[in-house]
Design an enzyme around this catalytic site. Structure first.
Site, PDB file in Angstrom:
ATOM      1  N   LYS A  48      44.855  28.405  36.088  1.00  0.00           N
ATOM      2  CA  LYS A  48      44.670  29.200  34.768  1.00  0.00           C
ATOM      3  C   LYS A  48      45.948  28.563  33.888  1.00  0.00           C
ATOM      4  CE  LYS A  48      42.513  33.115  36.779  1.00  0.00           C
ATOM      5  NZ  LYS A  48      42.536  34.228  37.532  1.00  0.00           N
ATOM      6  N   GLN A  92      46.268  38.921  39.916  1.00  0.00           N
ATOM      7  CA  GLN A  92      45.522  37.942  40.940  1.00  0.00           C
ATOM      8  C   GLN A  92      44.984  38.695  42.128  1.00  0.00           C
ATOM      9  OE1 GLN A  92      44.000  34.907  39.564  1.00  0.00           O
ATOM     10  NE2 GLN A  92      42.961  35.060  41.402  1.00  0.00           N
ATOM     11  N   ASP A 115      41.193  41.308  31.971  1.00  0.00           N
ATOM     12  CA  ASP A 115      40.263  40.937  33.253  1.00  0.00           C
ATOM     13  C   ASP A 115      39.069  42.089  33.023  1.00  0.00           C
ATOM     14  OD1 ASP A 115      40.365  38.976  35.262  1.00  0.00           O
ATOM     15  OD2 ASP A 115      42.100  40.010  36.402  1.00  0.00           O
TER      16      ASP A 115
HETATM   17  N1  GUN Z   1      40.236  37.224  42.205  1.00  0.00           N
HETATM   18  C1  GUN Z   1      38.851  36.636  42.215  1.00  0.00           C
HETATM   19  N2  GUN Z   1      38.419  36.657  40.929  1.00  0.00           N
HETATM   20  C2  GUN Z   1      39.318  37.089  40.362  1.00  0.00           C
HETATM   21  C3  GUN Z   1      39.333  37.615  38.716  1.00  0.00           C
HETATM   22  O1  GUN Z   1      38.338  37.335  38.086  1.00  0.00           O
HETATM   23  N3  GUN Z   1      40.416  38.309  38.213  1.00  0.00           N
HETATM   24  C4  GUN Z   1      41.493  38.490  39.299  1.00  0.00           C
HETATM   25  N4  GUN Z   1      42.514  39.043  38.660  1.00  0.00           N
HETATM   26  N5  GUN Z   1      41.515  38.134  40.286  1.00  0.00           N
HETATM   27  C5  GUN Z   1      40.565  37.706  41.076  1.00  0.00           C
END
Ligand code: GUN
Length: 281
Positions: A48, A92, A115
């Protein structure tokens, strides 16, 4: 069979975003919170970071010690919610088990919740209102749209009921006028249900769970699985691609299908958050 090429579609999307961002006077900004030392999370967060740097989005990471308290975590979220220089916040997951991840997601301001995990955004999705939607399912919708896949009236089967993929995926398909069935670990006679699917979305995290005998002739198959198998460097999807590919009309590869669309959708959500916040100022 046509390959749903998420890598190609996401690159197109990123190119458009980069151009758009280059015209902004102030850069958009994403703040990521990572707790503890989950190895996969570290890889995803770094990915990211790389994408943000490529597009001209300011990226900051708060890497917190594994033994922080819920109050400390939520205190940081509050602080980022109030910071006008931060447009987007992402916690995350997974986070250590003594912390309540859903309670933490709920603390993120809906305007910065790229998200789409907070209660307000989930509620709006269910009611068919404009909102931030989880990046993996929304990325899948964008991928299907890029290939002009007709959804209205189709039987869609979603395997997996997680808050991150399965549930929002089912809701998006319902909002697009599909007839939706959600399957999960307690579902009986899975094969009888999957064989009815015009569109089959698999997000269960079991390598090669879906075999050719479980798929309807001409189905559209989307594989969300990212499975690392001990002793192999390769990543496996939840679908046995080699077996299933000749039975489908469309199928996503792993890697290069859903994964890149998730990241591109996150970048798009950050830009939307930025634009909405700046239009209010
Ligand atoms: N962990 C696995 N996929 C995701 C996601 O799309 N967003 C977040 N914040 N954590 C994750």
């Amino acid at each position: 069979m046509i390959l749903l090429d998420g890598k190609m579609v996401s690159q197109k999307c990123m190119k458009g975003l980069k151009e758009k961002i280059s015209n902004f006077t102030i850069r958009p900004s994403l703040s990521v919170i990572r707790v503890g030392e989950d190895q996969a999370s570290e890889i995803y967060v770094n990915l990211k970071r790389k994408m943000c740097e490529e597009l001209g989005i300011n990226f900051t990471e708060h890497h917190l010690n594994a033994n922080i308290t819920q109050d400390e975590l939520e205190g940081l979220i509050d602080q980022l919610n109030l910071d006008d220089n931060i447009n987007a916040i992402l916690l995350q997951s997974p986070i250590p088990s003594h912390l309540n991840v859903m309670q933490a997601f709920k603390k993120i301001s809906p305007e910065k919740d790229v998200d789409g995990f907070c209660t307000m955004n989930v509620g709006k999705l269910v009611q068919g209102e404009d909102c931030f939607v989880a990046c993996t399912p929304l990325g899948i919708m964008k991928l299907l749209d890029a290939y002009q896949v007709e959804l209205s009236g189709k039987n869609a089967v979603v395997i997996g009921r997680s808050n991150i993929v399965g549930r929002p995926m089912a809701q998006l398909l319902l909002n697009a006028d599909c007839t939706v069935t959600i399957c999960h670990s307690k579902t009986q006679n899975l094969k009888e249900i999957t064989k009815m699917a015009d569109i089959l979305i698999v997000a269960i995290g079991k390598p090669k769970l879906i075999t050719a005998d479980m798929v309807k002739e001409g189905a559209i198959v989307v594989d969300v699985g990212i499975n690392r198998v001990a002793g192999s460097k390769k990543i496996y999807g939840d679908v046995d691609f080699e077996q299933v590919k000749d039975k489908c009309s469309y199928i996503t590869p792993v890697p290069g299908g859903v994964g890149p669309m998730t990241i591109a959708t996150l970048m798009n959500n950050i830009v939307i958050a930025y634009e909405k916040q700046h239009s209010k100022r």
